[in-house]
Design a protein around this motif. Structure first.
Motif, short mmCIF file in Angstrom:
data_model
loop_
_atom_site.label_atom_id
_atom_site.label_comp_id
_atom_site.label_asym_id
_atom_site.label_seq_id
_atom_site.Cartn_x
_atom_site.Cartn_y
_atom_site.Cartn_z
N ILE A 133 29.25 21.76 50.92
CA ILE A 133 30.22 20.88 50.27
C ILE A 133 31.48 20.80 51.12
N GLY A 134 31.88 19.57 51.45
CA GLY A 134 33.09 19.38 52.25
C GLY A 134 33.37 17.91 52.46
N ALA A 135 34.65 17.54 52.48
CA ALA A 135 35.03 16.14 52.69
C ALA A 135 34.69 15.70 54.10
N ASN A 136 34.87 16.59 55.06
CA ASN A 136 34.50 16.35 56.45
C ASN A 136 33.06 16.81 56.65
N PRO A 137 32.18 15.95 57.20
CA PRO A 137 30.77 16.34 57.34
C PRO A 137 30.54 17.55 58.23
N ASN A 138 31.51 17.88 59.10
CA ASN A 138 31.38 19.05 59.97
C ASN A 138 31.98 20.31 59.37
N LYS A 139 32.66 20.18 58.25
CA LYS A 139 33.42 21.29 57.68
C LYS A 139 32.76 21.82 56.42
N ILE A 140 32.74 23.15 56.30
CA ILE A 140 32.21 23.79 55.09
C ILE A 140 33.38 24.19 54.20
N ASP A 141 33.55 23.50 53.08
CA ASP A 141 34.58 23.91 52.11
C ASP A 141 34.01 24.94 51.14
#
Length: 201
Positions: free
Chosen positions: A72-80
């Motif tokens: 889950i994350g707004a940025n596809p490369n980032k893991i929130d």
């Protein structure tokens, strides 16, 4: 007749080559193996956290997930955050190059020197449910991670030992999604686990 035979043999050789290549491509698996059972891996993420001291390596947090793990994350490369259940591999690796996992072998370092080409922490979750914490989670206490690169693709081989003394092996080949945090804060972050790894513990 001789010419026809040569042509036939050439056609057979070329056909065999294509079949062999296709077979190799099919047989290349992304997985973790533990206690005689293989668990698939389908995606990978790297997070770069920079360097704390000039003589230390640059911290790269490496995550490998199976299909059942939702990132889950707004940025596809980032893991929130993470949800779902499946296979999770998490490693803290120290590279010689900023914001890039350099090719080579990374050896487990129990002394946490943070030197390049080492890793000092690792977790493997099998049939692990991130929503309720059920499943098996193993602390890594030894081993080696081997890295090869080709452009933006990686080939990573795991030869790990969990704290109970059993081997965890496997490999991942393919693209990796990457997020760099070192430009935001390059001091003190290399020795801190982020909130995502805390979800797995």
């Amino acid at each position: 007749m001789h010419k026809f035979l040569k042509s036939l043999l050439f056609t057979f050789a070329v056909s065999s080559l294509f079949v062999s290549c296709s077979k190799d491509a099919v047989e290349k698996k992304n997985f973790i193996a533990y206690d005689g059972v293989e668990y698939p891996l389908t995606k990978a993420y790297f997070e770069g956290y920079g360097q704390d001291q000039p003589n230390e390596g640059y911290l790269i947090d490496a995550y490998f997930f199976s299909e059942g793990i939702n990132v889950i994350g707004a940025n596809p490369n980032k893991i929130d955050s993470l949800s779902g259940s499946g296979t999770v591999v998490y490693l803290e690796l120290f590279s010689n190059i900023k914001d890039l996992l350099e090719k080579g072998d990374y050896i487990y370092d129990a002394n946490q020197t943070y030197l390049s080409n080492t890793f000092d922490f690792g977790l493997v979750g099998l049939n692990f449910d991130l929503n309720n914490g059920n499943g098996s989670v193993f602390d890594i206490s030894g081993g080696k991670v081997s890295v090869k690169t080709s452009g933006t693709s990686y080939e990573i081989t795991f030869d790990l030992t969990e704290s109970g003394g059993k081997k965890i092996t496997g490999s991942y080949s393919g693209e990796v999604k990457y997020q760099a945090y070192s430009a935001i804060n390059n001091k003190g972050v290399a020795k801190k686990s982020n909130h995502v790894s805390d979800e797995i513990r």
